[in-house]
Design a protein around this motif. Structure first.
Motif, PDB file in Angstrom:
ATOM      1  N   MET A 197      79.899   7.702  11.559  1.00 54.96           N
ATOM      2  CA  MET A 197      81.221   7.336  11.070  1.00 54.96           C
ATOM      3  C   MET A 197      81.246   7.462   9.553  1.00 54.96           C
ATOM      4  SD  MET A 197      83.323   3.751  11.495  1.00 54.96           S
ATOM      5  CE  MET A 197      83.413   3.857  13.261  1.00 54.96           C
ATOM      6  N   ASN A 198      82.255   8.125   9.058  1.00 53.48           N
ATOM      7  CA  ASN A 198      82.426   8.291   7.623  1.00 53.48           C
ATOM      8  C   ASN A 198      83.204   7.098   7.083  1.00 53.48           C
ATOM      9  OD1 ASN A 198      82.448   9.396   5.089  1.00 53.48           O
ATOM     10  ND2 ASN A 198      84.150  10.786   5.500  1.00 53.48           N
ATOM     11  N   ILE A 199      82.582   6.343   6.191  1.00 52.18           N
ATOM     12  CA  ILE A 199      83.242   5.155   5.655  1.00 52.18           C
ATOM     13  C   ILE A 199      83.399   5.267   4.145  1.00 52.18           C
ATOM     14  CG2 ILE A 199      82.420   3.674   7.512  1.00 52.18           C
ATOM     15  CD1 ILE A 199      80.910   3.000   4.252  1.00 52.18           C
ATOM     16  N   LYS A 200      84.294   4.456   3.610  1.00 50.90           N
ATOM     17  CA  LYS A 200      84.518   4.384   2.175  1.00 50.90           C
ATOM     18  C   LYS A 200      84.585   2.929   1.768  1.00 50.90           C
ATOM     19  CE  LYS A 200      87.125   8.665   1.926  1.00 50.90           C
ATOM     20  NZ  LYS A 200      88.409   9.298   1.678  1.00 50.90           N
ATOM     21  N   LEU A 201      84.417   2.698   0.464  1.00 51.57           N
ATOM     22  CA  LEU A 201      84.595   1.379  -0.118  1.00 51.57           C
ATOM     23  C   LEU A 201      85.816   1.444  -1.027  1.00 51.57           C
ATOM     24  CD1 LEU A 201      80.912   0.553  -1.198  1.00 51.57           C
ATOM     25  CD2 LEU A 201      82.008   0.153   1.014  1.00 51.57           C
ATOM     26  N   ARG A 202      86.629   0.400  -0.981  1.00 49.27           N
ATOM     27  CA  ARG A 202      87.787   0.314  -1.870  1.00 49.27           C
ATOM     28  C   ARG A 202      88.066  -1.157  -2.155  1.00 49.27           C
ATOM     29  NH1 ARG A 202      91.436  -2.040   1.230  1.00 49.27           N
ATOM     30  NH2 ARG A 202      92.075  -1.190   3.242  1.00 49.27           N
ATOM     31  N   LYS A 203      88.928  -1.406  -3.140  1.00 51.69           N
ATOM     32  CA  LYS A 203      89.335  -2.782  -3.407  1.00 51.69           C
ATOM     33  C   LYS A 203      90.005  -3.363  -2.168  1.00 51.69           C
ATOM     34  CE  LYS A 203      89.985  -3.073  -8.373  1.00 51.69           C
ATOM     35  NZ  LYS A 203      90.909  -3.470  -9.433  1.00 51.69           N
ATOM     36  N   LEU A 204      89.838  -4.664  -2.000  1.00 47.39           N
ATOM     37  CA  LEU A 204      90.528  -5.351  -0.918  1.00 47.39           C
ATOM     38  C   LEU A 204      92.028  -5.288  -1.138  1.00 47.39           C
ATOM     39  CD1 LEU A 204      88.237  -8.495  -0.690  1.00 47.39           C
ATOM     40  CD2 LEU A 204      88.500  -6.755   1.088  1.00 47.39           C
ATOM     41  N   LYS A 205      92.779  -5.181  -0.051  1.00 47.20           N
ATOM     42  CA  LYS A 205      94.236  -5.165  -0.097  1.00 47.20           C
ATOM     43  C   LYS A 205      94.768  -6.299   0.780  1.00 47.20           C
ATOM     44  CE  LYS A 205      94.601  -0.147  -0.711  1.00 47.20           C
ATOM     45  NZ  LYS A 205      95.129   1.098  -0.130  1.00 47.20           N
ATOM     46  N   GLN A 206      95.969  -6.745   0.481  1.00 45.69           N
ATOM     47  CA  GLN A 206      96.579  -7.823   1.257  1.00 45.69           C
ATOM     48  C   GLN A 206      96.651  -7.471   2.746  1.00 45.69           C
ATOM     49  OE1 GLN A 206      97.211 -10.877   0.182  1.00 45.69           O
ATOM     50  NE2 GLN A 206      96.714 -10.435  -1.937  1.00 45.69           N
ATOM     51  N   LYS A 207      96.827  -6.193   3.068  1.00 44.09           N
ATOM     52  CA  LYS A 207      96.910  -5.789   4.477  1.00 44.09           C
ATOM     53  C   LYS A 207      95.593  -6.026   5.232  1.00 44.09           C
ATOM     54  CE  LYS A 207      95.575  -0.924   4.319  1.00 44.09           C
ATOM     55  NZ  LYS A 207      95.898   0.381   4.873  1.00 44.09           N
ATOM     56  N   ASP A 208      94.480  -6.241   4.501  1.00 39.57           N
ATOM     57  CA  ASP A 208      93.184  -6.496   5.134  1.00 39.57           C
ATOM     58  C   ASP A 208      93.053  -7.931   5.637  1.00 39.57           C
ATOM     59  OD1 ASP A 208      92.373  -3.883   4.379  1.00 39.57           O
ATOM     60  OD2 ASP A 208      91.624  -4.618   2.450  1.00 39.57           O
ATOM     61  N   ALA A 209      93.915  -8.809   5.165  1.00 41.78           N
ATOM     62  CA  ALA A 209      93.760 -10.247   5.438  1.00 41.78           C
ATOM     63  C   ALA A 209      93.651 -10.602   6.929  1.00 41.78           C
ATOM     64  CB  ALA A 209      94.884 -11.034   4.769  1.00 41.78           C
ATOM     65  N   PRO A 210      94.521 -10.100   7.808  1.00 38.11           N
ATOM     66  CA  PRO A 210      94.390 -10.481   9.221  1.00 38.11           C
ATOM     67  C   PRO A 210      93.044 -10.078   9.839  1.00 38.11           C
ATOM     68  CG  PRO A 210      96.554  -9.530   8.811  1.00 38.11           C
ATOM     69  CD  PRO A 210      95.734  -9.305   7.566  1.00 38.11           C
ATOM     70  N   LEU A 211      92.532  -8.913   9.447  1.00 36.54           N
ATOM     71  CA  LEU A 211      91.251  -8.465  10.003  1.00 36.54           C
ATOM     72  C   LEU A 211      90.082  -9.206   9.358  1.00 36.54           C
ATOM     73  CD1 LEU A 211      91.981  -4.664  10.440  1.00 36.54           C
ATOM     74  CD2 LEU A 211      92.036  -6.484  12.156  1.00 36.54           C
ATOM     75  N   MET A 212      90.241  -9.650   8.118  1.00 39.12           N
ATOM     76  CA  MET A 212      89.223 -10.506   7.503  1.00 39.12           C
ATOM     77  C   MET A 212      89.180 -11.842   8.230  1.00 39.12           C
ATOM     78  SD  MET A 212      89.828  -9.780   3.435  1.00 39.12           S
ATOM     79  CE  MET A 212      88.477 -10.809   2.864  1.00 39.12           C
ATOM     80  N   LEU A 213      90.338 -12.392   8.508  1.00 43.93           N
ATOM     81  CA  LEU A 213      90.405 -13.673   9.208  1.00 43.93           C
ATOM     82  C   LEU A 213      89.806 -13.553  10.613  1.00 43.93           C
ATOM     83  CD1 LEU A 213      91.344 -16.569   8.731  1.00 43.93           C
ATOM     84  CD2 LEU A 213      93.539 -15.932   9.765  1.00 43.93           C
ATOM     85  N   GLU A 214      89.908 -12.373  11.211  1.00 47.99           N
ATOM     86  CA  GLU A 214      89.340 -12.135  12.544  1.00 47.99           C
ATOM     87  C   GLU A 214      87.849 -12.465  12.569  1.00 47.99           C
ATOM     88  OE1 GLU A 214      87.896  -8.083  14.439  1.00 47.99           O
ATOM     89  OE2 GLU A 214      90.086  -8.237  14.609  1.00 47.99           O
ATOM     90  N   TRP A 215      87.073 -11.897  11.605  1.00 46.80           N
ATOM     91  CA  TRP A 215      85.633 -12.182  11.629  1.00 46.80           C
ATOM     92  C   TRP A 215      85.337 -13.606  11.165  1.00 46.80           C
ATOM     93  CZ3 TRP A 215      83.298 -13.707   7.228  1.00 46.80           C
ATOM     94  CH2 TRP A 215      83.709 -13.190   5.996  1.00 46.80           C
ATOM     95  N   MET A 216      86.168 -14.141  10.286  1.00 47.40           N
ATOM     96  CA  MET A 216      85.951 -15.510   9.815  1.00 47.40           C
ATOM     97  C   MET A 216      86.135 -16.531  10.930  1.00 47.40           C
ATOM     98  SD  MET A 216      87.810 -15.466   6.129  1.00 47.40           S
ATOM     99  CE  MET A 216      87.314 -14.329   4.853  1.00 47.40           C
TER     100      MET A 216
END
Length: 171
Positions: A1-20
């Motif tokens: 899988m080809n991945i990248k790193l970028r600054k966090l964005k507000q749209k990431d919040a629901p998926l961040m909360l998923e693992w939390m």
């Protein structure tokens, strides 16, 4: 899988909360992720835009889907050190994403941020994480016995580090 790193964005919040909110994922974490709310995650993302002392980046796939967060914390421009941390969504665990993201972050740390040593600490009983860090080239530096009091029990932590010179030899 080809991945990248970028600054966090507000749209990431629901998926961040998923693992939390996943007790299996956070069982080896020292912070109380279960008490996180979407508002607290939005606030964290906002604060993460300043990368002067802490660099929290989103790990994303080709579709810009958030897979996890990888960090350089406590960036010390005098001693040229920083602390490493990573957290992944369950769907990305075991896929090679964490390894690729860590290699990209270490390259950025050593070649762009001009860090000489990246270090981490891990609960001594987190065998899976320890094996992962050792495969990446982190070297064991010591153990603090019964150093943390988590969920009514004392826990030990192991310290690991990797130096720029050793990372550059491995790539």
């Amino acid at each position: 899988m080809n991945i990248k790193l970028r600054k966090l964005k507000q749209k990431d919040a629901p998926l961040m909360l998923e693992w939390m909110q996943d007790k299996e994922i956070t069982s080896c974490f020292r912070f109380d992720a279960q008490s996180m709310t979407i508002e607290k995650v939005y606030s964290f993302i906002e604060k993460a835009q300043d990368i002067s002392t802490d660099m929290h980046l989103a790990i994303i796939n080709e579709e810009d889907e958030y897979l996890g967060t990888i960090s350089l914390k406590e960036i010390d421009s005098i001693n040229h050190t920083a602390e490493y941390a990573i957290s992944m969504r369950k769907c990305a665990i075991g896929s090679g994403v964490a390894r690729s993201a860590t290699e990209k972050l270490l390259d950025k740390a050593f070649n762009e941020v001009k860090i000489n040593k990246v270090y981490l600490n891990v609960l001594s009983d987190n065998i899976r994480a320890i094996k992962f860090y050792e495969k990446l080239g982190f070297s064991f530096e010591g153990e603090f016995k019964d150093h943390l009091f988590i969920n009514g029990k004392y826990k030990s932590i192991k310290w690991y580090g990797i130096f720029k010179v050793d990372f550059m030899k491995s790539i």
